[in-house]
Motif scaffolding. Structure first.
Motif, short mmCIF file in Angstrom:
data_model
loop_
_atom_site.label_atom_id
_atom_site.label_comp_id
_atom_site.label_asym_id
_atom_site.label_seq_id
_atom_site.Cartn_x
_atom_site.Cartn_y
_atom_site.Cartn_z
N UNK A 126 2.71 7.78 2.95
CA UNK A 126 3.23 7.59 3.98
C UNK A 126 1.97 7.64 4.44
N UNK A 127 0.72 8.29 4.96
CA UNK A 127 -0.34 7.58 5.22
C UNK A 127 -0.88 6.90 4.40
N UNK A 128 -0.68 7.54 3.10
CA UNK A 128 -1.23 6.13 1.88
C UNK A 128 -1.15 4.89 1.81
N UNK A 129 -0.26 4.91 2.47
CA UNK A 129 1.32 3.42 3.15
C UNK A 129 0.48 2.47 3.31
N UNK A 161 -0.80 5.16 -5.56
CA UNK A 161 -0.47 6.36 -6.54
C UNK A 161 -2.54 6.09 -6.75
N UNK A 162 -3.06 4.95 -6.72
CA UNK A 162 -4.55 5.00 -6.67
C UNK A 162 -5.22 5.67 -5.22
N UNK A 163 -4.66 5.39 -4.40
CA UNK A 163 -5.67 6.23 -3.21
C UNK A 163 -4.89 7.74 -2.82
N UNK A 164 -4.03 8.02 -3.82
CA UNK A 164 -3.58 8.99 -3.56
C UNK A 164 -4.27 10.37 -4.60
N UNK A 165 -4.45 9.37 -6.32
CA UNK A 165 -5.03 10.33 -6.80
C UNK A 165 -6.58 10.14 -6.87
N UNK A 166 -7.09 8.88 -5.89
CA UNK A 166 -8.39 9.93 -5.61
C UNK A 166 -9.04 11.28 -4.01
N UNK A 167 -7.31 10.97 -3.26
CA UNK A 167 -8.03 11.47 -2.66
C UNK A 167 -7.22 12.69 -3.11
#
Length: 168
Positions: A126-129, A161-167
């Motif tokens: 949710x934060x990434x979105x 997905x990309x944002x969460x993969x980086x984080x």
């Protein structure tokens, strides 16, 4: 009468013009795809396996033991005495009862912990979105299943997905 109707139509069209000029920027996200692709899901699965692995192995051993007893009962029934049959039957019933009790407790505990871990992941998703929506200035982000058609460029699932993969 015709002038009144035409005047009313023109008035309604002009009143709706500002709304049309302010079209909202929309995006969609496929939560199922996001949850399947994020690396945190595999980490969660591995953590749960580590946490519950011993109990799972114990339940599996009990299942295997019970299966072995059932096979022995079928295979050796003609050769066994009544006392041996009774003993094996009691042992099987006790193993079944233990298996049901331990299996049910394991299922409940595992389901509870999966829910806890999934809720933690949901907060991150949710934060990434929200971050992507602010960054790309989306007015609204909808769940993919809520819309019938969307342009591929409006689907931000891969960005999430990309944002969460980086984080991670």
């Amino acid at each position: 009468m015709k002038k009144i109707v035409n005047g009313a139509l023109v008035s309604m069209m002009l009143a709706g013009a500002p709304l049309a000029a302010q079209a909202e920027k929309l995006a969609v996200v496929d939560m199922g795809t996001v949850f399947q692709q994020i690396p945190q899901r595999e980490q969660m699965t591995n953590a749960l396996k580590a946490e519950f692995g011993d109990r799972m192995a114990e339940v599996q051993k009990m299942q295997d033991d019970l299966k072995g007893m059932m096979e022995k009962q079928q295979r050796d029934a003609a050769l066994m005495t009544e006392a041996q049959k009774t003993e094996l039957g009691r042992k099987m019933e006790q193993t079944k009862a233990d298996l049901q009790l331990k299996g049910k407790a394991l299922d409940e505990d595992l389901r509870r912990r999966q829910g806890e871990e999934q809720n933690k992941l949901l907060v991150k998703v949710q934060k990434a979105i929200n971050d992507i929506a602010k960054q790309d200035q989306y007015d609204m982000v909808l769940q993919r299943g809520a819309v019938i058609y969307v342009k591929p460029e409006a689907d931000i699932s891969n960005k999430v997905v990309e944002a969460l993969s980086k984080g991670q």
